[in-house]
Design a protein around this motif. Structure first.
Motif, PDB file in Angstrom:
ATOM      1  N   ASN E  99       3.930 104.461  30.570  1.00 20.09           N
ATOM      2  CA  ASN E  99       3.371 103.777  31.781  1.00 20.09           C
ATOM      3  C   ASN E  99       3.276 104.868  32.732  1.00 20.09           C
ATOM      4  O   ASN E  99       2.186 104.886  33.576  1.00 20.09           O
ATOM      5  N   ILE E 100       4.191 105.642  32.800  1.00 21.02           N
ATOM      6  CA  ILE E 100       4.279 106.851  33.897  1.00 21.02           C
ATOM      7  C   ILE E 100       2.966 107.659  33.627  1.00 21.02           C
ATOM      8  O   ILE E 100       2.658 108.236  34.414  1.00 21.02           O
ATOM      9  N   GLU E 101       2.861 107.844  32.324  1.00 22.54           N
ATOM     10  CA  GLU E 101       1.658 108.656  31.797  1.00 22.54           C
ATOM     11  C   GLU E 101       0.190 108.245  32.014  1.00 22.54           C
ATOM     12  O   GLU E 101      -0.452 108.964  32.283  1.00 22.54           O
ATOM     13  N   LEU E 102       0.118 106.810  32.381  1.00 22.77           N
ATOM     14  CA  LEU E 102      -1.047 106.104  32.352  1.00 22.77           C
ATOM     15  C   LEU E 102      -2.019 106.969  33.450  1.00 22.77           C
ATOM     16  O   LEU E 102      -3.311 107.063  32.915  1.00 22.77           O
ATOM     17  N   PRO E 103      -1.694 107.159  34.696  1.00 24.64           N
ATOM     18  CA  PRO E 103      -2.569 107.917  35.484  1.00 24.64           C
ATOM     19  C   PRO E 103      -2.907 109.143  35.149  1.00 24.64           C
ATOM     20  O   PRO E 103      -4.348 109.645  35.116  1.00 24.64           O
ATOM     21  N   LEU E 104      -2.204 109.949  34.467  1.00 29.07           N
ATOM     22  CA  LEU E 104      -2.502 111.182  33.952  1.00 29.07           C
ATOM     23  C   LEU E 104      -3.545 111.192  32.776  1.00 29.07           C
ATOM     24  O   LEU E 104      -4.379 111.899  32.461  1.00 29.07           O
ATOM     25  N   MET E 142      15.239  98.826  38.557  1.00 26.94           N
ATOM     26  CA  MET E 142      14.835 100.020  37.633  1.00 26.94           C
ATOM     27  C   MET E 142      13.161 100.066  37.321  1.00 26.94           C
ATOM     28  O   MET E 142      12.583 100.948  37.558  1.00 26.94           O
ATOM     29  N   GLN E 143      12.570  98.761  37.312  1.00 24.92           N
ATOM     30  CA  GLN E 143      11.149  98.597  37.085  1.00 24.92           C
ATOM     31  C   GLN E 143      10.353  99.283  38.281  1.00 24.92           C
ATOM     32  O   GLN E 143       9.352  99.779  38.223  1.00 24.92           O
ATOM     33  N   GLN E 144      10.955  98.814  39.459  1.00 23.56           N
ATOM     34  CA  GLN E 144      10.454  99.099  40.676  1.00 23.56           C
ATOM     35  C   GLN E 144      10.435 100.622  40.708  1.00 23.56           C
ATOM     36  O   GLN E 144       9.516 101.383  41.182  1.00 23.56           O
ATOM     37  N   ARG E 145      11.370 101.395  40.422  1.00 20.90           N
ATOM     38  CA  ARG E 145      11.700 102.943  40.418  1.00 20.90           C
ATOM     39  C   ARG E 145      10.479 103.574  39.445  1.00 20.90           C
ATOM     40  O   ARG E 145       9.963 104.551  39.793  1.00 20.90           O
ATOM     41  N   ILE E 146      10.323 102.738  38.434  1.00 21.90           N
ATOM     42  CA  ILE E 146       9.297 103.153  37.518  1.00 21.90           C
ATOM     43  C   ILE E 146       7.929 103.136  38.182  1.00 21.90           C
ATOM     44  O   ILE E 146       7.181 104.082  38.068  1.00 21.90           O
ATOM     45  N   ALA E 147       7.782 101.990  38.750  1.00 18.66           N
ATOM     46  CA  ALA E 147       6.693 102.053  39.327  1.00 18.66           C
ATOM     47  C   ALA E 147       6.280 103.172  40.241  1.00 18.66           C
ATOM     48  O   ALA E 147       5.166 103.584  40.481  1.00 18.66           O
ATOM     49  N   ILE E 148       7.371 103.415  40.991  1.00 17.81           N
ATOM     50  CA  ILE E 148       7.193 104.439  42.216  1.00 17.81           C
ATOM     51  C   ILE E 148       6.923 105.616  41.228  1.00 17.81           C
ATOM     52  O   ILE E 148       5.947 106.766  41.975  1.00 17.81           O
ATOM     53  N   ALA E 149       7.802 105.926  40.192  1.00 18.54           N
ATOM     54  CA  ALA E 149       7.462 107.271  39.390  1.00 18.54           C
ATOM     55  C   ALA E 149       5.861 107.293  39.144  1.00 18.54           C
ATOM     56  O   ALA E 149       5.206 108.336  39.064  1.00 18.54           O
ATOM     57  N   ARG E 150       5.486 106.114  38.673  1.00 21.36           N
ATOM     58  CA  ARG E 150       3.998 106.339  38.075  1.00 21.36           C
ATOM     59  C   ARG E 150       3.209 106.529  39.330  1.00 21.36           C
ATOM     60  O   ARG E 150       2.063 107.268  39.201  1.00 21.36           O
ATOM     61  N   ALA E 151       3.367 106.058  40.400  1.00 22.14           N
ATOM     62  CA  ALA E 151       2.335 106.241  41.709  1.00 22.14           C
ATOM     63  C   ALA E 151       2.729 107.754  41.769  1.00 22.14           C
ATOM     64  O   ALA E 151       1.586 108.214  42.367  1.00 22.14           O
ATOM     65  N   LEU E 152       3.693 108.405  41.753  1.00 23.97           N
ATOM     66  CA  LEU E 152       3.854 109.591  42.101  1.00 23.97           C
ATOM     67  C   LEU E 152       3.752 110.820  41.118  1.00 23.97           C
ATOM     68  O   LEU E 152       3.456 111.829  41.292  1.00 23.97           O
ATOM     69  N   ALA E 153       3.332 110.185  39.760  1.00 24.32           N
ATOM     70  CA  ALA E 153       3.052 111.246  38.592  1.00 24.32           C
ATOM     71  C   ALA E 153       2.346 112.244  39.006  1.00 24.32           C
ATOM     72  O   ALA E 153       2.353 113.255  38.602  1.00 24.32           O
ATOM     73  N   LEU E 158      -0.828 111.299  48.977  1.00 21.39           N
ATOM     74  CA  LEU E 158      -0.571 110.093  49.910  1.00 21.39           C
ATOM     75  C   LEU E 158      -0.088 109.034  49.000  1.00 21.39           C
ATOM     76  O   LEU E 158      -0.299 108.804  47.858  1.00 21.39           O
ATOM     77  N   LEU E 159       0.879 108.099  49.518  1.00 17.94           N
ATOM     78  CA  LEU E 159       1.351 107.108  48.775  1.00 17.94           C
ATOM     79  C   LEU E 159       1.154 105.682  49.472  1.00 17.94           C
ATOM     80  O   LEU E 159       1.524 105.867  50.705  1.00 17.94           O
ATOM     81  N   LEU E 160       0.438 104.766  48.798  1.00 17.73           N
ATOM     82  CA  LEU E 160       0.215 103.592  49.517  1.00 17.73           C
ATOM     83  C   LEU E 160       1.298 102.595  48.550  1.00 17.73           C
ATOM     84  O   LEU E 160       1.329 102.226  47.531  1.00 17.73           O
ATOM     85  N   MET E 161       2.123 101.881  49.619  1.00 18.55           N
ATOM     86  CA  MET E 161       2.988 101.032  49.069  1.00 18.55           C
ATOM     87  C   MET E 161       3.032  99.580  49.645  1.00 18.55           C
ATOM     88  O   MET E 161       3.033  99.401  50.891  1.00 18.55           O
ATOM     89  N   ASP E 162       2.528  98.520  48.863  1.00 11.92           N
ATOM     90  CA  ASP E 162       2.523  97.107  49.181  1.00 11.92           C
ATOM     91  C   ASP E 162       3.789  96.393  48.886  1.00 11.92           C
ATOM     92  O   ASP E 162       3.836  95.592  47.965  1.00 11.92           O
ATOM     93  N   GLU E 163       4.677  96.189  49.877  1.00  7.59           N
ATOM     94  CA  GLU E 163       5.854  95.448  49.712  1.00  7.59           C
ATOM     95  C   GLU E 163       6.491  95.688  48.411  1.00  7.59           C
ATOM     96  O   GLU E 163       7.078  95.109  47.412  1.00  7.59           O
ATOM     97  N   ALA E 185      10.871 113.289  51.063  1.00  4.86           N
ATOM     98  CA  ALA E 185      11.351 114.472  51.590  1.00  4.86           C
ATOM     99  C   ALA E 185      11.132 115.667  50.782  1.00  4.86           C
ATOM    100  O   ALA E 185      10.616 116.722  50.937  1.00  4.86           O
ATOM    101  N   ALA E 186      11.288 115.328  49.371  1.00  4.50           N
ATOM    102  CA  ALA E 186      11.270 116.290  48.316  1.00  4.50           C
ATOM    103  C   ALA E 186       9.844 116.862  47.987  1.00  4.50           C
ATOM    104  O   ALA E 186       9.480 118.021  47.878  1.00  4.50           O
ATOM    105  N   THR E 187       9.019 116.051  48.021  1.00  6.55           N
ATOM    106  CA  THR E 187       7.522 116.271  47.844  1.00  6.55           C
ATOM    107  C   THR E 187       6.645 116.336  49.078  1.00  6.55           C
ATOM    108  O   THR E 187       5.645 116.810  48.872  1.00  6.55           O
ATOM    109  N   GLY E 188       7.179 116.025  50.043  1.00  3.77           N
ATOM    110  CA  GLY E 188       6.274 116.152  51.362  1.00  3.77           C
ATOM    111  C   GLY E 188       5.212 115.148  51.291  1.00  3.77           C
ATOM    112  O   GLY E 188       4.006 115.490  51.830  1.00  3.77           O
ATOM    113  N   THR E 189       5.184 113.930  50.589  1.00  3.25           N
ATOM    114  CA  THR E 189       4.365 113.032  50.563  1.00  3.25           C
ATOM    115  C   THR E 189       4.330 112.183  51.791  1.00  3.25           C
ATOM    116  O   THR E 189       5.117 111.534  52.560  1.00  3.25           O
TER     117      THR E 189
END
Ligand SMILES: Nc1ncnc2c1ncn2[C@@H]1O[C@H](COP(=O)(O)OP(=O)(O)OP(=O)(O)O)[C@@H](O)[C@H]1O
Ligand SMILES: Nc1ncnc2c1ncn2[C@@H]1O[C@H](COP(=O)(O)OP(=O)(O)OP(=O)(O)O)[C@@H](O)[C@H]1O
Ligand SMILES: [Mg+2]
Ligand SMILES: [Mg+2]
Lengths: 259, 293, 373, 266, 266
Positions: E99-104, E142-153, E158-163, E185-189
């Motif tokens: 899942n995280i690899e998908l955008p890559l 945990m799923q939500q964290r994975i979704a964020i990981a995917r968005a950041l992969a 820029l990160l766009l997050m809808d609720e 903070a770590a990635t300066g996003t």
């Protein structure tokens, strides 16, 4: 050990009622035949059917192979066609609007009446009309379900893919197809027994006399009811085989998926 | 309401376009296709185009206007229409019977898990028993039944066979529907100390309806199939199944004629489905659109 | 027994004929209800029964007869054994098989004295005798109508399961005309006519008898007895009234057949009026061909000829079908047929002055029209 | 007589089986007549289980639950309580009015009485003109109000609510909180309220009961000193923030441990 | 160069038709690099629409949107942003890692690179041992964290997050908020974040943008003076409560009017 015992227990709990019910049913049947002295031309006892089944097993297996092959070939062809068509339809909206009402209509029609027509189109001595018949029935079941699976994707998934600037093909491959796979298996669960039944019904209108359907009617017409019902038993087993196969396929597919 | 009518009109138009397309394809193939069909590896995969295999569409329709037998003033159309009407009534009877049995079974199975486990597998098996094996049994047994002045009319055998095919999808769909009531709603009824039957009537049946409707639609066409097969099988006179076989016998001399009966069967199936859809629309008129699947 | 309220039965009602004969009303206050099960749809094959109904012969015998049509999967002799009907029409071999399976039924009148089964093929296939079936696609209808074919094959030294390809025919003869079947099973009075009613695309005119070779099973020596009237053995033995009814029923039915022998066109019209969907010329042909199977009847119409009976019984025991089974496993017992009833019936008819032997019978010539119309 | 009395209650699911879950252990709680008590705690700590025990939708494994001085069973049969869930759980096929009438129907009330009471309830939740609408024609907030009306229709002395506002957006939610307080004050109803939101628990309650999971226990009870009359301004007052901090502290420790184990529940 | 620049943007759905909806009218907003901006407002005020315009999943009816100095289209094609929704929207048929690899994958990365990045992301969201699990084997948080990981992969600026935290319970939610701040903070996003929760908006943001519906407009922008380093204690500090009050006030007026109309949205 404990776990095994537990699963054995639940397994028993699931299967036992069916076994008990089946045994009671057969027992009652056997008893009724004996008690009311029902004549074999009227209703045969399960024991007589079983005797015939064992005696004629090679013949029944042969006939089941013929009908089963027809059902299988039709099932495979219908599935392939149905899946292919649902791809086309999900891509071209307009075609979809034309084909879907036709599919719905044909689904409501007793299409087996087409067998006679197909027999004349393709030659009565050929197994092709029967297979086409089966394929046709399977095709519509698969088409309707898979098309739904291809289109009813989560809008979040589609938006996500668009946010990745993914092409339509990529969306098809990564979202639509995986999403449609469970739908395909559900449709197979409906289509598999339907394929078997259609294969019998197609034999009803004539053609080679080597399948279960023609054996059943011929035996019953000759008052060989026990033998006829032995073939019916073969038909039930064939139907169950197809059904179980589709259930197993679905189960395999479900492993590694939600719910 | 207007939107509904417009959508219905649009669908009808689309359906007609689709039919027209089928006719065009049929006639084009007949005109251009190989007379003896196309063979691949010795197996004919393309149909023949002879009169026997593919009569002209206009020939099929022209048969409607002809008298059924020479000298009679009854047209084929009248025959097909009355046959379809006859079979329609039998199918409705079979459908109703199958519906009652199917829903009844589903309720019992929903109430008693043990019954469900015991019976459900055999319902699946029952559907693999070919009708041709059952038809003579039903006719014979039916003929034996005599309750006082009530005798078993022969058409009832056909309806019973229709019901035999119809009850299965109905039972399975209803069973699924009865299990579909949200846990919270079930708890709500419990919190009202509502009895099982009250819960069934006030909660479970209403939630089951969206599942029952497609099941009933399947049941309706299954009932038609059962009745038509039974008519052929038991030689019941007056219905479309009988017409199919009678006209099929004439196919040697008049291959186009049997299509009139086939069209009649198609119209019959569509009418049955249409009735169910109409009932569906009526029953679901006060429900949110999404829950109609 | 038969029920007297068919009026409640929509479908059967169509075949009920009100008794119209005033003469009968004097002696007959309540006609005995009788149900007759046919083995197929209404057509001239059963014309005698319809004529008896239409002409009031049944009413004359104080019978109220309901004729029940057959269907693809209806086994008339089973219906009879189950008590759903009082009499049934069935081919002898099929009925004997039911008897062996426990159905207590008895042949009380052999209407058709000869077999009317043919195997029809195009001239160019050169099939002129059962020996020529080898390696060919042989059509048949199944449903127990195929045993003469098996008998002929066996007699010709061929194995039905291996030496020919058996194909179940549809309800039409298209399989033969399209060349899918090399030789098709046909009754002289029905399917053979269908072929002759079809247009030959090569000539644009109807096919003629010259286009075909015909193998007659009667002539090949394997003809089996066909349409006979069957009654319940148990009721014949225990119920004198039933036995009496049976004699009257057979008498009136045979009177109907005699009427049809002499009034071919009138009988065609009776059958057509009953709602047969087959055309007029086809029905006339059928009437004529059926007459040929009945008449002349040297021992009197309906009389069961022992030689023919024995031949049928023997063939039924010796002929192996596709599954290697035979119709009968043992010779039928003596009770399987009786000439007592038909003898009584012939006496009744003699009293009425009906010609029951038809020694002067001569068939007519029938011209078939396209589609049998 | 206390409205709810829970004495030494424990509840285990799948008792004795390998997958036994100790949902609650040794819970004691007494709720006074007219009191508003909130249950808060991480997912899976047994809040819903406790509510179901009070409602007699579950039987305790050990201990006793009494409601209005009777056994919980008796209280259920007498319908001494009304219940509302996170999803409004209205019946789509009934009009709003018929939804509110449902508990009365099951009690065997006469039609005119039912109708009168339903209209009264619609008035109470300020949706008098929506009686003949169907639930799906209403917004989420309105549906939730109808569900509360339904729970209150039989005038039960006790109201059990399981995250009733969970599905609403924060603005509607705050509005609904005000409505609920108003209605309960008007009818003198006792409320046991399950929530995940600290501000919500504090704003509504006389007492906030903090629970912890595995096994479910009560770890802290926070008294909220905000008085009976709560308005929008209450949310800006110091006691409000103090109570919030107290509840958060009660929850903090266990949650850190909880997430650290990497298996927080859904 | 600002991360997001929205100039005079309006958006109407079903334009010109009888059922036209003015989702947004004359919106202007500039988001700086590294800034965290939250959008808050009642349901239907156009928050999601605004986010979709930035993501170029919708085209504005008028006005201009630029992202990282390019047009929104170009930014999408360059995948300058990652996106996360209320529903985690993971693919059930892919493992967490896939899942995280998908955008890559869609960017055409090589397999080893993808794998390395996915593992890095799993580390970042502190779920390194769950790579081979399937999403449904994980809890909602945990799923939500994975979704964020995917968005950041793909390391988008820029990160766009809808609720994204709407479905979580309050405790897990607060924990996730801390994680998000740490990761950004770590990635300066840069983050544009849609939420319904006032405390969430305040806790996370440098600026809270308050919107009102019909037509969707920006009615107030609240600067949050809480500094860069936010901990659990931040929630107990006065500026936090002040900002909450300010945002609530911004929302109050419109909500009262809104509910009074008896048609608050679900
Ligand atoms: N019917 C049941 N069978 C087995 N376990 C159950 C059942 N109902 C609840 N549990 C378990 O009991 C525990 C408490 O569940 P409960 O639903 O009361 O939690 P909760 O506090 O309401 O959680 P949430 O905030 O997620 O609603 C959980 O671990 C849950 O998995
Ligand atoms: N595709 C669409 N077609 C028509 N109208 C739409 C569409 N998408 C959104 N709208 C309308 O635009 C308005 C703004 O919708 P939007 O989803 O942006 O609201 P939101 O602020 O995200 O609401 P929520 O908090 O409920 O998510 C709403 O009135 C909505 O009904
Ligand atoms: Mg809960
Ligand atoms: Mg939104």
């Amino acid at each position: 050990m404990n776990k095994f015992g537990g699963s054995l227990g639940t397994w028993l709990g699931k299967v036992l009622p069916a076994v008990v019910f089946g045994a009671l049913f057969l027992g009652f049947w056997e008893w009724a035949v004996k008690f009311f002295e029902l004549k074999p031309y009227f209703l045969t006892a399960p024991s007589a059917i079983w005797e015939q089944f064992v005696k004629n097993f090679p013949l029944i297996r042969g006939a089941a192979t013929v009908s089963g092959t027809n059902a299988l070939v039709g099932l495979v062809a219908g599935t392939v066609l149905g899946v292919a068509m649902s791809f086309v339809l999900s891509r071209f909206k307009f075609l979809n609007q034309i084909i879907t009402p036709l599919a719905v209509a044909l689904n409501a029609v007793p299409i087996f009446v087409l067998v006679a027509v197909l027999n004349n189109m393709y030659s009565i001595t050929s197994e092709v009309p029967r297979r086409i018949m089966v394929a046709l029935v399977v095709y519509f079941i698969v088409l309707v379900n898979v098309a739904r699976g291809l289109t009813q994707v989560s809008s979040t998934h589609v938006e996500l893919m668009r946010s990745y600037a993914a092409s339509d093909v990529a969306i098809l491959r990564k979202v639509r197809i995986p999403n449609a796979i469970p739908f395909l298996f559900v449709s197979l669960k409906i289509a598999a027994p339907a394929a078997v039944i259609t294969a019998f019904v197609s034999e009803y209108f004539g053609g080679s006399q080597n399948g279960l359907g023609s054996r059943i009617s011929s035996n019953i017409a000759n008052s060989k009811n026990a033998a006829g019902w032995a073939y019916v038993l073969g038909a039930c087993l064939l139907g169950l085989l197809f059904y179980s196969f589709s259930v197993v396929m679905e189960g395999l597919n479900r492993k590694g998926r939600a719910r | 309401m207007i939107a509904l009518a417009r959508r219905a009109a649009y669908r009808t138009a689309m359906f007609l376009v689709a039919l027209a397309l089928v006719v065009v394809i049929w006639e084009t193939y007949k005109a251009l296709g190989p007379v003896d069909g196309g063979k691949l590896l010795g197996v004919r995969i393309l149909p023949r185009t002879s009169e026997y295999a593919m009569p002209h569409v206009w020939d099929m329709f022209s048969r409607f206007g002809r008298p059924e037998v020479r000298g009679s003033d009854r047209t084929v159309f009248a025959s097909v229409l009355s046959g379809a009407w006859f079979s329609f009534r039998l199918s409705v009877a079979g459908f109703v019977l199958g519906g009652v049995i199917g829903v009844g079974l589903a309720v019992v199975m929903a109430r008693f898990k043990l019954v469900q486990r015991g019976v459900l597998p055999y319902l699946v098996v029952s559907q693999t028993v070919p009708l041709i094996a059952l038809a003579p049994l039903v006719v014979s047994w039916g003929g034996k039944l005599e309750v006082g002045p009530l005798v078993w009319p022969r058409w009832l055998s056909a309806s019973v066979l229709g019901a035999f095919l119809a009850f299965f999808p109905i039972a399975v769909g209803t069973l699924r529907g009865l299990a579909a009531a949200p846990a919270a709603s079930v708890e709500l009824m419990q919190s009202y100390a509502a009895s099982w039957s009250k819960t069934l009537v006030k909660l479970k049946f209403p939630t089951a309806i969206p599942y029952m409707v497609p099941a009933f639609r399947l049941g309706a066409s299954a009932s038609v199939i059962g009745v038509v097969v039974a008519e052929i099988s038991t030689g019941l006179k007056g219905g479309i199944g009988r017409l199919i076989i009678e006209y099929a016998r004439e196919a040697t001399g008049d291959p186009a004629k049997v299509y009139t009966a086939i069209f009649g069967a198609a119209a019959l199936g569509l009418t049955m489905a249409g009735v169910v859809v109409a009932v569906d629309v009526f029953v679901m008129r006060n429900r949110p659109k999404e829950s109609i699947t | 027994g038969g029920s007297d309220d068919e009026a409640a039965d929509d479908v059967a009602e169509e075949t009920v004929e009100e008794s119209t004969d005033e003469a009968a009303a004097d002696t007959c206050t309540t006609p005995t209800p009788v149900k007759l099960q046919l083995q197929w749809f209404i057509q001239a094959q059963f014309a005698g029964f319809f004529a008896a109904q239409d002409q009031g012969f049944y009413a004359d015998q104080c019978l109220d007869v309901t004729i029940v049509e057959g269907g693809v999967d209806i086994v008339p002799q089973t219906e009879l054994a189950n008590g759903n009907v009082d009499f049934a029409i069935s081919w002898v071999s099929k009925a004997l098989a039911s008897r062996e399976a426990g159905a207590d039924i008895v042949n009380i009148a052999q209407v058709f004295q000869r077999s009317g089964t043919l195997q029809v093929s195009f001239k160019d296939k050169n099939i002129t005798s059962p020996e020529d079936f080898a390696g060919k696609k042989i059509g048949n209808w199944g449903f127990g109508n195929e045993f003469e074919i098996f008998a002929a094959l066996t007699k010709a030294g061929l194995d039905p399961a291996a030496d020919v390809t058996l194909v179940q025919q549809q309800f039409d003869m298209v399989g033969l005309l399209s060349g899918d079947i090399d030789a098709a099973e046909a009754m002289t009075y029905n399917e053979y006519a269908q072929v002759l009613e079809a247009v030959n695309p090569a000539t644009g005119a109807l096919y003629t008898a010259d286009d075909f070779n015909v193998v007659s099973y009667e002539e090949a020596g394997v003809g089996m007895l066909q349409d006979a009237i069957w009654a319940s053995g148990e009721r014949l033995a225990s119920d004198a009234a039933y036995a009496d009814t049976a004699a009257k029923f057979v008498a009136a039915s045979l009177q109907g057949w005699a009427y049809c022998r002499d009034n071919v066109e009138a009988c065609r019209d009776i059958v057509l009026a009953k709602g047969s969907k087959l055309g007029a010329s086809h029905q006339l042909w059928q009437m004529n061909e059926v007459n040929k199977l009945i008449w002349p009847a040297s021992s009197g119409v309906g009389y069961i000829d022992e030689a023919a009976w024995n031949r049928t019984a023997t063939l039924s025991q010796e002929t192996k079908n596709l599954e290697g089974g035979t119709v009968l496993t043992a010779a039928p017992d003596a009770g399987a047929y009786t000439n007592d009833i038909v003898t009584k019936a012939l006496d009744i008819l003699a009293g009425l002055g009906v010609d029951t032997s038809g020694s002067s019978y001569a068939p007519i010539d029938v011209t078939l029209n396209e589609g049998g119309n | 007589m206390s409205a709810v009395n829970i004495r030494n209650v424990s509840k285990a699911f799948n008792e004795g089986k390998p997958n036994q879950v100790d949902a609650l252990r040794d819970v004691n709680l007494e709720v006074q007549q007219g009191e508003f008590v909130s249950l808060i705690g991480p997912s899976g700590c047994g809040k819903s289980t406790l509510l179901r025990l009070i409602a007699n939708l579950l039987e305790p494994s050990s201990g006793e639950v009494s409601v209005n001085g009777k056994s919980a069973v008796q209280a259920r049969l007498d319908q001494d309580y009304g219940m509302a869930f996170q999803q409004a759980g209205l019946f789509d096929w009934r009009t709003v009015r018929k939804n509110i009438e449902l508990p009365l129907e099951l009690k065997g009330w006469e039609k005119p009485d039912r109708r009168a009471r339903a209209d009264e309830m619609l008035q109470l939740v300020q949706l008098p003109e929506f009686g003949d609408h169907y639930p799906w024609q209403l917004s989420g907030g309105m549906q939730q109000r109808i569900a509360i009306a339904r729970a209150l229709a039989a005038h039960p002395p006790l109201l059990l609510m399981d995250e009733p506002f969970g599905a609403l957006d924060e603005m509607t939610r705050e509005y609904m909180q005000g409505e609920l307080l108003r209605i309960c004050a008007a009818t003198g109803t006792t409320v046991v309220f399950v929530t995940h939101s600290i501000p919500e628990a504090v704003y509504l309650s006389n007492r906030v009961v903090v629970m912890s999971p595995r096994p479910g226990r009560i770890t802290k009870v926070v008294d909220v000193a905000l008085g009976a009359d709560r308005t929008e301004d209450t949310r800006n007052r110091t006691p409000f923030f103090e109570a919030i901090t107290a509840v958060r502290e009660g929850l903090r420790g266990m949650h850190a441990a909880h997430v650290g184990m990497g298996n927080d529940d859904r």
